[in-house]
Each structure stands twice: as C-alpha cells, then as structure tokens.
Motif scaffolding. Structure first.
Motif, PDB file in Angstrom:
ATOM      1  N   THR A 186     -11.024   3.354  15.862  1.00 37.14           N
ATOM      2  CA  THR A 186     -11.033   2.902  14.360  1.00 37.14           C
ATOM      3  C   THR A 186      -9.523   2.115  13.872  1.00 37.14           C
ATOM      4  O   THR A 186      -9.325   1.305  13.394  1.00 37.14           O
ATOM      5  CB  THR A 186     -11.344   3.962  13.231  1.00 37.14           C
ATOM      6  OG1 THR A 186     -10.056   5.261  13.354  1.00 37.14           O
ATOM      7  CG2 THR A 186     -12.517   4.451  13.454  1.00 37.14           C
ATOM      8  N   ARG A 187      -8.410   2.829  14.713  1.00 38.52           N
ATOM      9  CA  ARG A 187      -7.140   2.148  14.526  1.00 38.52           C
ATOM     10  C   ARG A 187      -7.013   0.722  15.329  1.00 38.52           C
ATOM     11  O   ARG A 187      -6.602  -0.209  14.774  1.00 38.52           O
ATOM     12  CB  ARG A 187      -6.100   2.972  15.043  1.00 38.52           C
ATOM     13  CG  ARG A 187      -4.554   2.447  14.960  1.00 38.52           C
ATOM     14  CD  ARG A 187      -3.474   3.436  15.445  1.00 38.52           C
ATOM     15  NE  ARG A 187      -3.705   4.863  14.679  1.00 38.52           N
ATOM     16  CZ  ARG A 187      -3.719   6.111  15.390  1.00 38.52           C
ATOM     17  NH1 ARG A 187      -3.711   6.196  16.577  1.00 38.52           N
ATOM     18  NH2 ARG A 187      -3.815   7.168  14.426  1.00 38.52           N
ATOM     19  N   PHE A 188      -7.768   0.521  16.366  1.00 43.55           N
ATOM     20  CA  PHE A 188      -7.742  -0.585  17.124  1.00 43.55           C
ATOM     21  C   PHE A 188      -8.471  -1.434  16.383  1.00 43.55           C
ATOM     22  O   PHE A 188      -8.085  -2.776  16.442  1.00 43.55           O
ATOM     23  CB  PHE A 188      -8.463  -0.500  18.463  1.00 43.55           C
ATOM     24  CG  PHE A 188      -8.504  -1.436  19.462  1.00 43.55           C
ATOM     25  CD1 PHE A 188      -7.568  -1.565  20.119  1.00 43.55           C
ATOM     26  CD2 PHE A 188      -9.412  -2.544  19.426  1.00 43.55           C
ATOM     27  CE1 PHE A 188      -7.334  -2.827  21.241  1.00 43.55           C
ATOM     28  CE2 PHE A 188      -9.482  -3.521  20.234  1.00 43.55           C
ATOM     29  CZ  PHE A 188      -8.479  -3.669  21.240  1.00 43.55           C
ATOM     30  N   PHE A 189      -9.769  -1.344  15.742  1.00 41.67           N
ATOM     31  CA  PHE A 189     -10.517  -2.151  14.941  1.00 41.67           C
ATOM     32  C   PHE A 189      -9.542  -2.448  13.663  1.00 41.67           C
ATOM     33  O   PHE A 189      -9.843  -3.792  13.536  1.00 41.67           O
ATOM     34  CB  PHE A 189     -11.887  -1.463  14.528  1.00 41.67           C
ATOM     35  CG  PHE A 189     -12.975  -1.511  15.509  1.00 41.67           C
ATOM     36  CD1 PHE A 189     -13.864  -2.314  15.030  1.00 41.67           C
ATOM     37  CD2 PHE A 189     -13.047  -0.818  16.725  1.00 41.67           C
ATOM     38  CE1 PHE A 189     -14.953  -2.440  15.909  1.00 41.67           C
ATOM     39  CE2 PHE A 189     -14.067  -1.239  17.501  1.00 41.67           C
ATOM     40  CZ  PHE A 189     -15.059  -1.940  17.228  1.00 41.67           C
ATOM     41  N   ARG A 190      -8.938  -1.825  13.143  1.00 39.13           N
ATOM     42  CA  ARG A 190      -8.122  -2.133  11.926  1.00 39.13           C
ATOM     43  C   ARG A 190      -7.160  -3.274  12.282  1.00 39.13           C
ATOM     44  O   ARG A 190      -6.856  -4.039  11.640  1.00 39.13           O
ATOM     45  CB  ARG A 190      -7.366  -0.795  11.279  1.00 39.13           C
ATOM     46  CG  ARG A 190      -6.584  -1.259  10.287  1.00 39.13           C
ATOM     47  CD  ARG A 190      -5.706   0.073   9.855  1.00 39.13           C
ATOM     48  NE  ARG A 190      -4.640   0.013  11.061  1.00 39.13           N
ATOM     49  CZ  ARG A 190      -4.195   1.188  11.091  1.00 39.13           C
ATOM     50  NH1 ARG A 190      -4.317   2.393  10.501  1.00 39.13           N
ATOM     51  NH2 ARG A 190      -3.201   1.130  12.070  1.00 39.13           N
TER      52      ARG A 190
ATOM     53  N   ARG B  24      -7.337   7.466   5.584  1.00 38.11           N
ATOM     54  CA  ARG B  24      -5.895   6.911   5.563  1.00 38.11           C
ATOM     55  C   ARG B  24      -5.448   7.321   6.982  1.00 38.11           C
ATOM     56  O   ARG B  24      -5.833   8.102   7.711  1.00 38.11           O
ATOM     57  CB  ARG B  24      -4.944   7.901   4.701  1.00 38.11           C
ATOM     58  CG  ARG B  24      -5.195   9.450   4.967  1.00 38.11           C
ATOM     59  CD  ARG B  24      -4.685  10.387   3.991  1.00 38.11           C
ATOM     60  NE  ARG B  24      -5.531  10.331   2.769  1.00 38.11           N
ATOM     61  CZ  ARG B  24      -5.197  10.613   1.435  1.00 38.11           C
ATOM     62  NH1 ARG B  24      -3.981  11.143   1.312  1.00 38.11           N
ATOM     63  NH2 ARG B  24      -6.080  10.781   0.385  1.00 38.11           N
ATOM     64  N   ASP B  25      -4.342   6.252   7.354  1.00 39.06           N
ATOM     65  CA  ASP B  25      -3.814   6.482   8.800  1.00 39.06           C
ATOM     66  C   ASP B  25      -2.553   5.617   8.848  1.00 39.06           C
ATOM     67  O   ASP B  25      -2.447   4.907   9.372  1.00 39.06           O
ATOM     68  CB  ASP B  25      -4.841   5.848   9.938  1.00 39.06           C
ATOM     69  CG  ASP B  25      -4.248   5.992  11.144  1.00 39.06           C
ATOM     70  OD1 ASP B  25      -3.521   6.973  11.654  1.00 39.06           O
ATOM     71  OD2 ASP B  25      -4.686   5.140  12.035  1.00 39.06           O
ATOM     72  N   PRO B  26      -1.292   6.394   8.480  1.00 35.90           N
ATOM     73  CA  PRO B  26      -1.255   7.820   7.572  1.00 35.90           C
ATOM     74  C   PRO B  26      -1.597   7.535   6.047  1.00 35.90           C
ATOM     75  O   PRO B  26      -1.660   8.584   5.494  1.00 35.90           O
ATOM     76  CB  PRO B  26       0.054   8.059   8.155  1.00 35.90           C
ATOM     77  CG  PRO B  26       0.844   6.809   8.264  1.00 35.90           C
ATOM     78  CD  PRO B  26      -0.090   5.767   8.671  1.00 35.90           C
TER      79      PRO B  26
ATOM     80  N   SER C 246       0.908  -1.183  -0.120  1.00 37.76           N
ATOM     81  CA  SER C 246       0.090   0.022  -0.089  1.00 37.76           C
ATOM     82  C   SER C 246       0.870   1.290   0.014  1.00 37.76           C
ATOM     83  O   SER C 246       0.457   2.300  -0.545  1.00 37.76           O
ATOM     84  CB  SER C 246      -0.902  -0.087   1.241  1.00 37.76           C
ATOM     85  OG  SER C 246      -2.119  -1.018   0.958  1.00 37.76           O
ATOM     86  N   ALA C 247       1.843   1.103   0.796  1.00 40.93           N
ATOM     87  CA  ALA C 247       2.964   2.274   0.855  1.00 40.93           C
ATOM     88  C   ALA C 247       3.577   2.560  -0.530  1.00 40.93           C
ATOM     89  O   ALA C 247       3.667   3.846  -0.950  1.00 40.93           O
ATOM     90  CB  ALA C 247       4.010   2.219   1.857  1.00 40.93           C
TER      91      ALA C 247
ATOM     92  N   ASP D 208     -13.861   6.085   9.836  1.00 43.69           N
ATOM     93  CA  ASP D 208     -13.709   7.196  10.661  1.00 43.69           C
ATOM     94  C   ASP D 208     -15.061   7.858  11.235  1.00 43.69           C
ATOM     95  O   ASP D 208     -15.832   7.843  10.210  1.00 43.69           O
ATOM     96  CB  ASP D 208     -12.789   8.194   9.891  1.00 43.69           C
ATOM     97  CG  ASP D 208     -11.400   7.864   9.693  1.00 43.69           C
ATOM     98  OD1 ASP D 208     -11.068   6.888  10.363  1.00 43.69           O
ATOM     99  OD2 ASP D 208     -10.728   8.507   9.047  1.00 43.69           O
ATOM    100  N   GLY D 209     -15.252   8.061  12.244  1.00 41.47           N
ATOM    101  CA  GLY D 209     -16.352   8.662  12.860  1.00 41.47           C
ATOM    102  C   GLY D 209     -17.104   7.499  13.242  1.00 41.47           C
ATOM    103  O   GLY D 209     -18.260   7.457  14.092  1.00 41.47           O
TER     104      GLY D 209
END
Length: 440
Positions: free
Chosen positions: A391-395, A28-30, A6-7, A403-404
C-alpha cells in the motif's frame, strides 16, 4: 516534506480528537492524508498530490468524486430546504426505484447509515419472530451494533475451535449476554452452518449474511454453503437478512440476486445515497409490517432526525438512475480485466499472491492459494508487513490502495486507469521478487 500540510492538520486534530481523527477507519502511515477535493476517479490532497482512488470512501462513491448529475440535483434542492419533520416526494421516488430494482424488496424504510440499517434489520427480525438471537459469519463486518459486530474481529488466540467459533466481543466492556445471543458460522462451511443453526434454532431471530464479505476476504460464496444457510433457516422459521450495504454494487439488482439468495430482509447503504449519508432496510411486506404503526403502536418504532432527508434521497435517486444495466456491465468488464491482469502479473513473477473479488471489487492476498474463509484470509505477521509495503508503494506511485489491498472501481475510471493499477502492481512485484517454490 511531501505531507507538510497534512502533518500540520493532523497535529491540530490530535488536540481535539482522541487519536487525531474522528473515524477509526481512517488509514495513516504514519499520519493520515488530508484531502482537498476529489475529481472523478482521482483525489487531490492538501499538499497538492494527486491519487487514483481505489477506496472511494469505502466503496460508497461508485461514480467517483464530484458526480455532476447528483451535485446539480442537490444544488437545485438546497434552497428549498435540507431536512424537514414532514415527508417529501423525494423519499418516495428513491423508494420506488429500489423496490422496482431489488427482487427481495417490496417495502423499505430509510435510515442514515449502514450500521443503522443492519441494526434495524436485526430488530425487525426479532420483532417478527419474537426471538433474540443472531447467527452471523465469522470475520464479516456489519457495522457497530453489539450483536452485529461480535465475531467480526477474532484472532487465532481468541476465535476458538473450527467446530465452535467464538463470538469474540468487538470492544472492552461488551455485555457477556451479547455472546449468549450470537452464533458464529464459518464462511463456506455448509455442514457446520447446518449444525450450528439447528442447535440454536429456538432462540435465533435471523441469520445475518453478507454474500461476499469484504473484511472476510471477498471470497466467492460456495453455493452449498448458501443453500445450507437458507434451507436451514427456512426449516426453523429463522429470517435470512442479507447485508448488502457494501455488496449491493455487485450487480444491477444487488448481490443476493447475483448469488441466487431470496432473503427476508436486505440492509443497504453506501451507493444508494449518491455520496450522502444513508441506510435502508427492505424486505417482504409480511416482515416489513413490523414497522407499521398506522393502526396503533408498531411492533418496531424507527425514526431518526435525518432519516429520508431530501438531500440523500435526491442524490441517491439520481446516482442510482445513472447505474443502468449497461453501467454495471461496464464495471464488471473493468473488474474482470483488472483481476485477470493482476493474476497474469503474479504468474509472470511467480510470487505468493492471489486475487479475489467480483464485479467492481477486488482484493490482493499475500497467499499461495485462494483462501476459503476468514481464518485462511487472516494475515500472518510477514504477510501484514508485505501488504503495508504494497500500500505504501502504491501511494508513492499515486494510487490509494486501502490497507488490506481490498479496492473498488468506479464508473469514472478508464481503461488507462486499469492499466495504471496493473503497472504499479507489476513494478511492486519486481521490487519484491519471491519464487513460488520458496517457503515464506
């Protein structure tokens, strides 16, 4: 590195797109995750990671990814041609299904996106009434038409007083005249709606209403608010336009029918295309007559090179046929079960969260109590940080939570998938314990 491929793709994208991607809504994250393929309720990215998908291309894929009946129907069609300047039987087939199913729709026109559907619904209201103005709910998302998006993204520093919300422009350079023709209503403020609609009635063509705005928090509509909007509109000859591009998935007959609204026009999209680009404007014969050019020039001309293209028509028909009343009942049951399980987890851990939504839609709010409108939904800085952490934890646990934290379910999901979502949420709460008695 878990996102090496992906990067690399994002680096290439940055060379050809202004911010590396071609949609502002890409999360994105990041960096964004690039997807290789979808399988039912799951996605597999280019790095081989598998995720339960609670985004479903922004609620479009109500059957999940790779829905075989639609794919098989499209595969049979492709060799016959993908688009023509002439009509085909496929557009009639899908139109008949939608007219038969949605009570407010007697006639329909197809376009290519939800944005186009809302835009042409507003234009139809203008052509029918001869007035330019639009009233809309603060914070609701209606696509990218100037008059539909003014007021969708206000902040505490820009949205004005509670009694006189401001039609905050969506982008720099928006003509000042747009705000002159947009009246902002606060969701669930019945008396405020009556007052503001009446004050601008002589210039309002329509009231643009999402029965349960997703961006506004998936908050249940107050029946008094709905009644105030509809009754006041009727009193002044203003059309009611329901935006069901997202919320048509709330029931077999859509969100308007679910909440007892009888709109003059409905804008639809997303699920009616079976995973392909689509939008539609439907309503009464009387109002839809503005599109009729059979006896000369129509009051409102609407074309579109890919409007009613056979691929979207066929995929949409097959997908909608599979959305039987039993299918909607099952989605409702899954949604009820998930919202109840998430609420029970919050109660057990006494955290500052609350769940909203209906049918196959849900949203997790980092709030003590259920918000009442967009201003109460609007996150404070620490709440934004908390949601990003969630959302990061879920990912990291193999679940794509937008997000949201507004997610949706699909018919491809199982009870085990609901259990997985609940389990991940509970483990997130354990990692960030907050007593309900503590101040934040």
């Amino acid at each position: 590195m878990p996102y090496a491929q992906s990067a690399q793709l994002f680096a290439r994208g940055c060379g050809v797109f202004p911010d590396g991607t071609t949609r502002a809504t890409v999360e994105r994250d990041p960096i964004p995750r690039y997807i290789l393929k979808g399988e039912g309720a799951y996605l597999i990215d280019v790095d081989g990671q598998r995720f339960l998908d609670l985004n479903n291309n922004f609620t479009t894929l109500i059957h999940g990814h790779g829905f075989s009946p639609a794919l098989d129907a499209v595969a049979r069609l492709l060799r016959d041609g993908t688009c023509f300047s002439n009509p085909t039987v496929h557009e009639i087939d899908l139109a008949e299904l939608l007219v038969d199913r949605i009570p407010a729709v007697e006639q329909i026109r197809f376009v290519n996106t939800g944005t186009e559907a809302v835009m042409f619904a507003i234009k139809a209201a203008r052509a029918f009434t001869g007035r330019p103005g639009v009233a809309r709910v603060e914070g609701a998302y209606h696509g990218s038409y100037d008059w539909a998006e003014a007021g969708q993204g206000g902040t505490p520093s820009t949205w004005g007083s509670p009694d006189a919300p401001v039609a905050v422009p969506a982008y720099a350079g928006t003509p000042a005249s747009v705000a002159d023709d947009v009246v902002i209503l606060r969701f669930n403020d019945a008396e405020g709606a009556r007052r503001r609609i009446a004050a601008a009635a002589d210039r309002l063509a329509c009231i643009l209403l999402d029965p349960m705005p997703s961006r506004g928090g998936l908050i249940p509509p107050d029946p008094d608010f709905i009644a105030a909007v509809v009754e006041t509109a009727r009193n002044y000859g203003i059309l009611v336009v329901c935006d069901e591009v997202l919320n048509l998935r709330q029931s077999y007959r859509g969100a308007s029918a679910r909440y007892g609204i009888e709109p003059d026009l409905i804008a639809a999209g997303k699920i009616i295309g079976g995973g392909f680009p689509i939008g539609a404007i439907g309503g009464s014969r009387r109002v839809m007559s503005v599109f009729d050019g059979s006896a000369g020039r129509a009051k409102l001309a609407q074309g579109g090179t890919f409007s009613a293209n056979p691929v979207s028509m066929v995929a949409g028909r097959v997908s909608m046929e599979a959305l039987t009343e039993l299918a909607f009942d099952r989605l409702e049951e899954l949604g009820d079960r998930l919202r109840a399980a998430l609420t029970a987890a919050i109660d057990r851990h006494r955290t500052h969260h609350v769940i909203s939504g209906a049918a196959s839609l849900f949203r997790i709010h980092p709030k003590r109590t259920l918000p009442h409108d967009y201003r109460e939904v609007y996150p404070l800085p620490h709440e934004t940080a908390s949601m990003k952490e969630m959302t990061r934890f879920f990912r990291n646990e193999g679940v794509i939570l937008p997000d949201g934290a507004a997610g949706c379910l699909s018919t491809a999901m199982s009870d085990a998938d609901i259990d997985k979502i609940t389990d991940v949420f509970e483990r997130f709460l354990v990692t960030t314990p907050v007593s309900a008695g503590e101040a934040r």
